[in-house]
Design a protein around this motif. Structure first.
Motif, mmCIF file in Angstrom:
data_model
loop_
_atom_site.group_PDB
_atom_site.id
_atom_site.type_symbol
_atom_site.label_atom_id
_atom_site.label_comp_id
_atom_site.label_asym_id
_atom_site.label_seq_id
_atom_site.Cartn_x
_atom_site.Cartn_y
_atom_site.Cartn_z
ATOM 1 N N UNK A 61 -9.684 119.010 -4.733
ATOM 2 C CA UNK A 61 -10.139 117.830 -5.470
ATOM 3 C C UNK A 61 -9.777 117.885 -6.953
ATOM 4 N N UNK A 62 -9.538 119.085 -7.467
ATOM 5 C CA UNK A 62 -9.227 119.225 -8.889
ATOM 6 C C UNK A 62 -7.875 119.914 -9.024
ATOM 7 N N UNK A 63 -6.925 119.281 -9.654
ATOM 8 C CA UNK A 63 -5.590 119.857 -9.787
ATOM 9 C C UNK A 63 -5.169 119.924 -11.251
ATOM 10 N N UNK A 64 -4.268 120.849 -11.530
ATOM 11 C CA UNK A 64 -3.891 121.126 -12.912
ATOM 12 C C UNK A 64 -2.394 120.886 -13.113
ATOM 13 N N UNK A 65 -2.046 120.247 -14.228
ATOM 14 C CA UNK A 65 -0.635 120.132 -14.642
ATOM 15 C C UNK A 65 -0.488 120.927 -15.934
#
Lengths: 325, 341
Positions: B95-99
């Motif tokens: 549900x939480x993604x990082x760029x």
């Protein structure tokens, strides 16, 4: 009066039989006490302009053409011993990353004294006194104590102040600053820019400021040159160019950058990416990304035209753009 | 009141410090984050700004579970995630993604773009393997690239294209929250705008919430609904974007705004506030308000004792904004410059 007079400067790189121009026919002047901003994205050649003016492009793979006159002396053809005497004393340079420009295992004081004694026959104690004075002038707290420190003990802003102290200690006529605040935080940037401004005002030296940041140029430069793929696409008084840009690239750059004053729904990016050195397009290098481009733009390199006062733009489609604007 | 998508309560992250200490003494503690309270609502874009060392990147990593929280609570859709590790964390990770900031370092150089994009699909088993190539193509098109990119390697692509690929990887499993850590600061201005527009589109079309970490005020201002400002591991101000830009409540925010308003600065514009000194080190965070050593308002008010003895809490102002300053509202007057440069 004109301090630095650059005419038709070219820097090209050779690999086997192939040649690629990093800088292609750049002409500009800087007067004493003035600041010229050179703006461009990565790969535009802006750092090569700085290195060429400093005489630091002594590389077998590179050819430098045109003239770079400092006070009437052409630096391109100057014998290296004479050039060496001018580097650091008449023209000095500060770099983007002060952490890698300072010697990590030598005390700050020793580094300043070394550069001083390389150019002036003065005693160690006089050199020490001048170095402490210089550190004070660039706003370093406890200048005498700083002399005994190492680079890793300083903050990024302090390191850049040391670089500036070293650069201005011999009272150069021209200071070349290549992205001097890019590696620094916003509030520290403001300090360093204010310091550079104050030094220009107090000493009357000229400042050549290389940056990708239009905000820095707007704050600092009297005149600016917009560089794209090694050519000046637009030049003129800073406020005039930023308020009334005429070249499609300058217009695009300004539109692409969000501003605090207004809230846009969407930004207007310039399509595509800047060309790489060995793949620069024929004709006007900007034509593949330009919505006004025509066949003529692909065929020939546009010459700089006067558009208003001293403002110039190198574009074949200025008339068409004015109509559509 | 609706449950926030993400809620942080009194979150702190500490590291063992490196300063000298005795053999049998506890190492001094380095406080990267100190009592962070923050919410992100569904579909909201929250900007997080601060200078280097402010803790903004650590905050993003703490939410991802990449650095452990020492105290405090984190909830996602009301469910605690602070101490959830290993396989139990997978649904939250989805549900939480990082760029990341540097698209040159965040893509595997020996994996094709297709392999890179398929990896999150495999890990979460979100779609049948047979559907994966089609999903990869759809993802590439979603971020403005073409399906033929899937068979090539990262080295073939420019910074802007790589950042598009990194974004495609982050949205592969339809996350609810995207944490973007300086996603455009390694890119040229003309390319930055392309990525910012893409992020705005994703928000609009997919209802993504975003935590946008940046040092660039104008970029945050463009993209975000609300902005939180960090200084030395603490949040000093949270406000809706428009209100913060026009009337900053904290003297540090006022100085940042002033430093950022450079492009098109007209003659006669207010003199910029220039802060003196450097950001103090984490090993020696000043007592009281951590900002008082550089604060122009503290000087102007005649160095009130409160500022250097008491930590100001982040408190709600009458207009709903939050500021951690004992003199709320007084930072809004056009400030005089600090003399020392």
């Amino acid at each position: 009066m004109t301090l630095l007079d650059v005419k038709d400067m070219t820097v090209s790189v050779h690999a086997g039989a192939r040649t690629a121009p990093i800088i292609d026919g750049l002409t500009f002047q800087i007067k004493a006490g003035q600041c010229l901003g050179i703006v461009g994205e990565s790969g535009s050649g802006k750092s090569s302009v700085a290195l060429a003016v400093m005489g630091l492009l002594n590389n077998d793979a590179l050819r430098i053409g045109g003239t770079i006159e400092l006070d009437g002396t052409d630096l391109v053809t100057l014998p290296s011993a004479q050039l060496r005497a001018r580097q650091g004393s008449d023209i000095a340079m500060i770099f983007q990353d002060p952490a890698s420009s300072l010697n990590p295992v030598q005390r700050i004081g020793a580094q300043i004294i070394e550069s001083l004694r390389a150019h002036r026959r003065i005693s160690r104690s006089d050199a020490t006194r001048l170095a402490v004075e210089a550190l004070g002038r660039v706003g370093m707290p406890d200048p005498a104590g700083m002399m005994r420190r190492y680079a890793h003990q300083l903050s990024g802003g302090q390191r850049q102040r040391v670089m500036i102290a070293m650069a201005v200690i011999l009272k150069p006529r021209l200071l070349v600053a290549d992205e001097p605040t890019t590696a620094l935080d916003l509030t520290i940037q403001a300090q360093i820019l204010a310091l550079l401004k104050q030094l220009v005002r107090d000493t009357g030296m000229a400042l050549m400021l290389i940056t990708h940041d239009l905000g820095v140029v707007a704050e600092m430069a009297d005149d600016l040159i917009v560089l794209y793929a090694g050519r000046a696409v637009e030049a003129g008084p800073t406020a005039q160019v930023l308020d009334h840009p005429r070249h499609p690239y300058t217009i695009g750059l300004l539109a692409a950058h969000p501003v605090l004053e207004t809230r846009q729904d969407r930004l207007t990016p310039i399509p595509g990416t800047p060309p790489r050195l060995w793949h620069r397009p024929m004709g006007c290098a900007f034509h593949p990304r330009c919505k006004w481009a025509q066949d003529a733009c692909r065929a020939g390199v546009p010459a700089a035209q006067l558009v208003r006062g001293t403002q110039t733009a190198a574009c074949l489609r200025l008339d068409a753009m004015q109509v559509s604007a | 009141m609706t449950t926030p998508l993400l809620e942080l309560r009194d979150l702190s992250v500490t590291y063992p410090g490196t300063a000298a200490h005795g053999l049998f003494e506890k190492p001094p503690v380095f406080k990267a984050l100190d009592g962070i309270n923050l919410t992100v609502m569904a579909r909201e874009a929250l900007g997080l700004i601060g200078e280097s060392g402010s803790g903004k990147t650590t905050l993003g990593r703490a939410i991802m579970g990449l650095v452990p929280a020492s105290t405090g609570q984190m909830t996602l859709n009301g469910q605690p995630i602070t101490a959830v590790h290993g396989a139990a964390r997978l649904p939250f990770a989805r549900a939480v993604q990082l760029v990341f900031q540097v698209p040159y370092a965040s893509l595997h150089p020996r994996q094709t773009i297709g392999q890179t994009l398929m990896e999150p699909l495999k890990i979460h088993g979100s779609i049948p393997p047979a559907d994966m190539p089609a999903r990869v193509n759809a993802l590439l098109e979603r971020v403005g690239l073409t399906p033929n990119f899937a068979r090539r390697y990262p080295q073939h692509f420019s910074g802007g294209q790589r950042q598009r690929i990194a974004i495609a990887r982050a949205i592969a499993n339809d996350p609810a929250l995207l944490i973007a850590d300086e996603p455009v600061s390694a890119l040229d201005v003309s390319v930055q705008a392309q990525i910012l527009n893409l992020l705005a589109d994703l928000r609009r079309d997919q209802g993504l919430a975003m935590l946008f970490i940046s040092h660039d005020l104008s970029v945050v201002h463009h993209l975000c609904d609300r902005i939180a400002v960090m200084y030395l591991g603490r949040i000093v101000e949270i406000a809706p974007t428009g209100a913060m830009v026009s009337r900053p409540a904290h003297p540090y925010t006022a100085a940042l705004m002033s430093a950022a308003r450079r492009l098109h600065a007209k003659p006669g514009a207010p003199v910029p506030v220039i802060l003196s000194g450097d950001v103090p080190s984490h090993a020696a965070i000043p007592p009281g308000c951590a900002f008082h050593t550089r604060c122009w308002l503290y000087q102007k008010k005649g160095r009130p004792a409160r500022c250097h003895s008491e930590k100001p809490a982040l408190s709600v102002l009458p207009d709903g904004r939050q500021s951690a300053c004992f003199f709320p509202g007084e930072a809004q007057t056009p400030a005089l410059p600090m003399a020392s440069v």
